[in-house]
Design an enzyme around this catalytic site. Sequence first.
Site, PDB file in Angstrom:
ATOM      1  N   PRO A 154      74.255 -13.522  16.629  1.00 41.89           N
ATOM      2  CA  PRO A 154      72.802 -13.613  16.423  1.00 41.89           C
ATOM      3  C   PRO A 154      72.438 -14.065  15.011  1.00 41.89           C
ATOM      4  O   PRO A 154      71.487 -14.837  14.828  1.00 41.89           O
ATOM      5  CB  PRO A 154      72.304 -12.199  16.716  1.00 41.89           C
ATOM      6  CG  PRO A 154      73.481 -11.319  16.472  1.00 41.89           C
ATOM      7  CD  PRO A 154      74.676 -12.132  16.885  1.00 41.89           C
ATOM      8  N   TYR A 155      73.180 -13.587  14.026  1.00 37.55           N
ATOM      9  CA  TYR A 155      72.914 -13.985  12.641  1.00 37.55           C
ATOM     10  C   TYR A 155      73.178 -15.476  12.454  1.00 37.55           C
ATOM     11  O   TYR A 155      72.353 -16.206  11.884  1.00 37.55           O
ATOM     12  CB  TYR A 155      73.791 -13.162  11.697  1.00 37.55           C
ATOM     13  CG  TYR A 155      73.728 -13.602  10.253  1.00 37.55           C
ATOM     14  CD1 TYR A 155      72.601 -13.361   9.479  1.00 37.55           C
ATOM     15  CD2 TYR A 155      74.807 -14.271   9.662  1.00 37.55           C
ATOM     16  CE1 TYR A 155      72.547 -13.759   8.155  1.00 37.55           C
ATOM     17  CE2 TYR A 155      74.761 -14.672   8.344  1.00 37.55           C
ATOM     18  CZ  TYR A 155      73.632 -14.418   7.593  1.00 37.55           C
ATOM     19  OH  TYR A 155      73.574 -14.821   6.290  1.00 37.55           O
TER      20      TYR A 155
END
Length: 254
Positions: A154-155
């Site tokens: 996600p990052y």
Amino acid sequence: MNGQLRGKTAIVTGAASGIGRATAALFAARGAAVLAVDRDEKGLLELRDEVAAAGDELAVLAVDLTSAGAAERVFDHCAEVVGTPDVLANIAGRAGDRPAADTTDEDFEFFLRTNLGTTFALSRRAVIAFGDAGGAIVNTSSTFALTGVAGSAPYSAAKGAVSSLTRQMAAEYGRRGIRVNAVAPGLIETPATRAKIAAGVFDDLVTRSRPLPRVGQPIDVARVVAFLASDEAAFVTGLTIPVDGGWSSTHFRG
């Protein structure tokens, strides 16, 4: 370099610690009028005192950038206490380690909101504030946006979107004299990474595998941000520049 940013009025987010703190202090030292923004009021006040002790000054604003109307509040406050901005340094963001299969919808939304959402909202407001006078936006991507690294889905996705937004806004607003670039920090020693660095967590993955083996410092990134914000980078736009000791572009053996 002391006057590199003289005449500029800059908003620097994430300014209470790490890269944002180094950037805000460096901007002030190089002559810019600075509004330092973070949700950590105590950290901002400490920064203001530190900058004053060095003979410079900046204004501070404590605000949660993910809250409704935060971008408008930041730009209105800047215009009121510092002046109309012509530089925006989007440093605020949050990192985290999660593989895709272990990422909940809530996790994904969090990383998008804190990394991409705040950058988009502030950048959108910046091009309105800059008007036809031009200006510079410097975003913060990541080396994780430039190369695949297991366990950070996600990052990395959010930071990849920041690099894409950087290119898109450079295309949209270049004819108005607005430059949009990004830095992509690698391993940098900040309060968020210091304990893991000391424990050697990154030694094999990062430090030993790049040609410049030392751990990066916030000032290393801040100097590149200052260059991109300055008139020295007047013909540079749409780029994401790694600041990572060569980690994203080389493979070191030895």
